[in-house]
Design a protein around this motif. Structure first.
Motif, PDB file in Angstrom:
ATOM      1  N   LYS A  85       0.870  -1.182   0.000  1.00 17.51           N
ATOM      2  CA  LYS A  85       0.000   0.000   0.000  1.00 17.51           C
ATOM      3  C   LYS A  85       0.901   1.224   0.000  1.00 17.51           C
ATOM      4  O   LYS A  85       1.821   1.322   0.824  1.00 17.51           O
ATOM      5  N   ASN A  86       0.672   2.123  -0.958  1.00 16.62           N
ATOM      6  CA  ASN A  86       1.521   3.308  -1.120  1.00 16.62           C
ATOM      7  C   ASN A  86       2.983   2.919  -1.308  1.00 16.62           C
ATOM      8  O   ASN A  86       3.890   3.543  -0.753  1.00 16.62           O
ATOM      9  N   ASN A  87       3.185   1.844  -2.060  1.00 18.85           N
ATOM     10  CA  ASN A  87       4.509   1.323  -2.391  1.00 18.85           C
ATOM     11  C   ASN A  87       5.294   0.836  -1.172  1.00 18.85           C
ATOM     12  O   ASN A  87       6.520   0.775  -1.181  1.00 18.85           O
ATOM     13  N   LYS A 119      -8.773  -0.218  -5.716  1.00 20.12           N
ATOM     14  CA  LYS A 119      -8.395  -0.954  -6.919  1.00 20.12           C
ATOM     15  C   LYS A 119      -7.369  -1.996  -6.487  1.00 20.12           C
ATOM     16  O   LYS A 119      -6.592  -1.757  -5.562  1.00 20.12           O
ATOM     17  N   ILE A 120      -7.382  -3.131  -7.157  1.00 21.13           N
ATOM     18  CA  ILE A 120      -6.448  -4.186  -6.781  1.00 21.13           C
ATOM     19  C   ILE A 120      -5.610  -4.592  -7.990  1.00 21.13           C
ATOM     20  O   ILE A 120      -6.139  -4.800  -9.087  1.00 21.13           O
ATOM     21  N   SER A 121      -4.307  -4.647  -7.804  1.00 25.82           N
ATOM     22  CA  SER A 121      -3.366  -5.081  -8.847  1.00 25.82           C
ATOM     23  C   SER A 121      -2.622  -6.305  -8.337  1.00 25.82           C
ATOM     24  O   SER A 121      -2.176  -6.325  -7.191  1.00 25.82           O
ATOM     25  N   LYS A 129      -2.612   3.330  -8.117  1.00 29.60           N
ATOM     26  CA  LYS A 129      -2.904   3.469  -6.693  1.00 29.60           C
ATOM     27  C   LYS A 129      -3.646   2.227  -6.179  1.00 29.60           C
ATOM     28  O   LYS A 129      -3.593   1.171  -6.790  1.00 29.60           O
ATOM     29  N   GLY A 130      -4.294   2.334  -5.032  1.00 30.57           N
ATOM     30  CA  GLY A 130      -4.994   1.189  -4.480  1.00 30.57           C
ATOM     31  C   GLY A 130      -4.045   0.183  -3.848  1.00 30.57           C
ATOM     32  O   GLY A 130      -3.002   0.541  -3.304  1.00 30.57           O
ATOM     33  N   CYS A 131      -4.394  -1.091  -3.963  1.00 22.65           N
ATOM     34  CA  CYS A 131      -3.645  -2.175  -3.329  1.00 22.65           C
ATOM     35  C   CYS A 131      -2.917  -2.993  -4.390  1.00 22.65           C
ATOM     36  O   CYS A 131      -3.498  -3.368  -5.407  1.00 22.65           O
ATOM     37  N   GLY A 146     -14.988  -8.832  -0.342  1.00 20.92           N
ATOM     38  CA  GLY A 146     -15.520  -7.560  -0.812  1.00 20.92           C
ATOM     39  C   GLY A 146     -14.800  -6.906  -1.974  1.00 20.92           C
ATOM     40  O   GLY A 146     -15.262  -5.877  -2.489  1.00 20.92           O
ATOM     41  N   PHE A 147     -13.652  -7.456  -2.419  1.00 23.08           N
ATOM     42  CA  PHE A 147     -12.939  -6.839  -3.529  1.00 23.08           C
ATOM     43  C   PHE A 147     -13.689  -7.077  -4.851  1.00 23.08           C
ATOM     44  O   PHE A 147     -14.273  -8.138  -5.057  1.00 23.08           O
ATOM     45  N   ASP A 148     -13.674  -6.071  -5.709  1.00 23.03           N
ATOM     46  CA  ASP A 148     -14.463  -6.077  -6.941  1.00 23.03           C
ATOM     47  C   ASP A 148     -13.594  -6.505  -8.131  1.00 23.03           C
ATOM     48  O   ASP A 148     -12.625  -5.818  -8.464  1.00 23.03           O
ATOM     49  N   PRO A 149     -13.927  -7.621  -8.804  1.00 20.74           N
ATOM     50  CA  PRO A 149     -13.137  -8.046  -9.974  1.00 20.74           C
ATOM     51  C   PRO A 149     -13.179  -7.023 -11.108  1.00 20.74           C
ATOM     52  O   PRO A 149     -12.297  -7.011 -11.969  1.00 20.74           O
ATOM     53  N   ASN A 150     -14.189  -6.141 -11.104  1.00 23.91           N
ATOM     54  CA  ASN A 150     -14.267  -5.087 -12.112  1.00 23.91           C
ATOM     55  C   ASN A 150     -13.239  -3.984 -11.868  1.00 23.91           C
ATOM     56  O   ASN A 150     -13.073  -3.099 -12.716  1.00 23.91           O
ATOM     57  N   ARG A 151     -12.586  -4.022 -10.717  1.00 22.24           N
ATOM     58  CA  ARG A 151     -11.530  -3.053 -10.411  1.00 22.24           C
ATOM     59  C   ARG A 151     -10.184  -3.768 -10.259  1.00 22.24           C
ATOM     60  O   ARG A 151      -9.258  -3.238  -9.651  1.00 22.24           O
ATOM     61  N   ALA A 152     -10.113  -4.968 -10.852  1.00 18.97           N
ATOM     62  CA  ALA A 152      -8.909  -5.790 -10.705  1.00 18.97           C
ATOM     63  C   ALA A 152      -8.053  -5.757 -11.964  1.00 18.97           C
ATOM     64  O   ALA A 152      -8.557  -5.714 -13.092  1.00 18.97           O
ATOM     65  N   TYR A 153      -6.749  -5.792 -11.745  1.00 12.69           N
ATOM     66  CA  TYR A 153      -5.751  -5.823 -12.822  1.00 12.69           C
ATOM     67  C   TYR A 153      -4.756  -6.939 -12.477  1.00 12.69           C
ATOM     68  O   TYR A 153      -4.303  -7.046 -11.333  1.00 12.69           O
ATOM     69  N   LEU A 154      -4.431  -7.746 -13.480  1.00 12.70           N
ATOM     70  CA  LEU A 154      -3.513  -8.870 -13.277  1.00 12.70           C
ATOM     71  C   LEU A 154      -2.385  -8.769 -14.292  1.00 12.70           C
ATOM     72  O   LEU A 154      -2.622  -8.580 -15.497  1.00 12.70           O
ATOM     73  N   PHE A 155      -1.135  -8.861 -13.794  1.00 14.15           N
ATOM     74  CA  PHE A 155       0.034  -8.810 -14.681  1.00 14.15           C
ATOM     75  C   PHE A 155       0.874 -10.056 -14.476  1.00 14.15           C
ATOM     76  O   PHE A 155       1.133 -10.469 -13.344  1.00 14.15           O
TER      77      PHE A 155
END
Length: 344
Positions: free
Chosen positions: A67-69, A94-96, A123-125, A164-173
């Motif tokens: 969180k916040n790097n 947002k989740i990455s 930003k986000g987590c 509670g995390f939203d897959p619509n706000r998820a990013y996967l790398f």
């Protein structure tokens, strides 16, 4: 290198099967099956071994929260609500999620650099899933645990969604082997959950090619960066297939960054794209043979992390790269390149 050897050996799906069955790691399932049989275990031994391997892999994996790097938590894959509270990550964030490759970990320089850029721009987590214990040995051992690692990551993401995390706000790398994992995880979550954005960087080819997989099914917006002919996949089935350097097969900068190779340069280029413009060509270079449609490129179009995916730009995108860091071409250099194309 083991990648190039595998690239020669793995020619089709039949050879893949034979190769995996005949050259397992030292404590292979076949050897352990014989041990079980000596102790009176019969037909149930294979199932017991499968569960044992799956359990062993899960035990060695960790989930690292940023969180916040700043790393706020490192824990096992079995998440609970108290752990999430300790991490400082909120369901509204947002989740990455970052997945590494073979002989890599969440402590690698590129992983920490990507976490830094995601923390600043998205930003986000940010979560990095570390399976470096199994990834630190032979490629075949890692490859043979592909399904177990995939299942564990799917379980982590489902746990986050349940909290509670939203897959619509998820990013996967995912980079290299992690790119194949990212696609498999995204496809495994469906039809119940669909991740918003998935980016992969030169996802691994050895052990996976030439089996055709529709990677576009992994998420709503899937873009894949390609940079090497020997270690990267030749399956180009993402919504966007970004062909870096020379047709996505090699990078000019290997001359100045030989230790990275064309494969390793992919993730460096991706990270640099947060801060430097990597312009796409309006049309494919003449030397790039393709059997799939090229994307229609708007003026001054750049590639990289794209939170607001433009559905009008789909297909293959050709992005020339340069000899030296940060490996991008300026608009003027791009214009000169166009002039060279016309002369040809």
């Amino acid at each position: 290198m083991i990648y190039s050897k595998l690239g020669i050996l793995i020619c089709n799906s039949t050879l893949i099967t034979i190769f995996i069955l005949s050259i397992h790691y030292a404590d292979s399932k076949l050897d352990q099956k014989q041990i079980f049989l000596k102790h009176g275990t019969r037909y149930e031994s294979t199932d017991i071994l499968a569960r044992a391997f799956k359990s062993d892999v899960r035990k060695t994996m960790t989930v690292q929260f940023f969180k916040n790097n700043t790393k706020t938590l490192e824990t096992s894959v079995d998440l609970n609500e108290n752990m999430l509270k300790t991490s400082g990550c909120l369901p509204s964030d947002k989740i990455s999620i970052v997945l590494h490759g073979w002989i890599q970990s969440c402590s690698d320089e590129w992983a920490l650099s990507l976490i830094d850029r995601l923390s600043f721009y998205r930003k986000g987590c940010v979560i990095c899933i570390d399976y470096s214990t199994v990834a630190s040995s032979s490629y075949m051992r890692l490859y043979s645990n592909f399904e177990h690692i995939t299942e564990a990551i799917v379980g982590i993401i489902i746990g986050l969604i349940q909290h509670g995390f939203d897959p619509n706000r998820a990013y996967l790398f995912g980079f290299s082997f992690g790119g194949q994992l990212a696609s498999a995880v995204g496809r495994s979550l469906q039809p119940h959950f669909t991740l918003q954005n998935i980016d992969t960087c030169d996802m691994a080819g050895p052990g996976f090619d030439p089996i055709a997989v529709d990677h576009s099914k992994a998420g709503k917006n899937v873009q894949c960066f390609h940079s090497s002919r020997d270690k990267g996949t030749l399956i180009h089935s993402c919504h966007r297939n970004i062909m870096l350097g020379s047709c996505g097969l090699s990078q000019p900068s290997v001359a100045s960054q030989l230790h990275l190779g064309s494969h390793g340069l992919c993730v460096d280029i991706y990270i640099n794209s947060f801060d430097y413009p990597f312009y796409a060509l309006k049309s494919p270079p003449p030397e790039c043979i393709s059997f799939t449609a090229a994307a229609k490129i708007p003026d001054d179009y750049t590639v990289g992390y794209d939170e607001h995916f433009n559905k009008q730009v789909m297909g293959k995108i050709y992005v020339p790269t340069s000899l030296h860091y940060p490996y991008n071409l300026s608009k003027k250099e791009l214009q000169l390149l166009y002039m060279d194309f016309k002369r040809e």
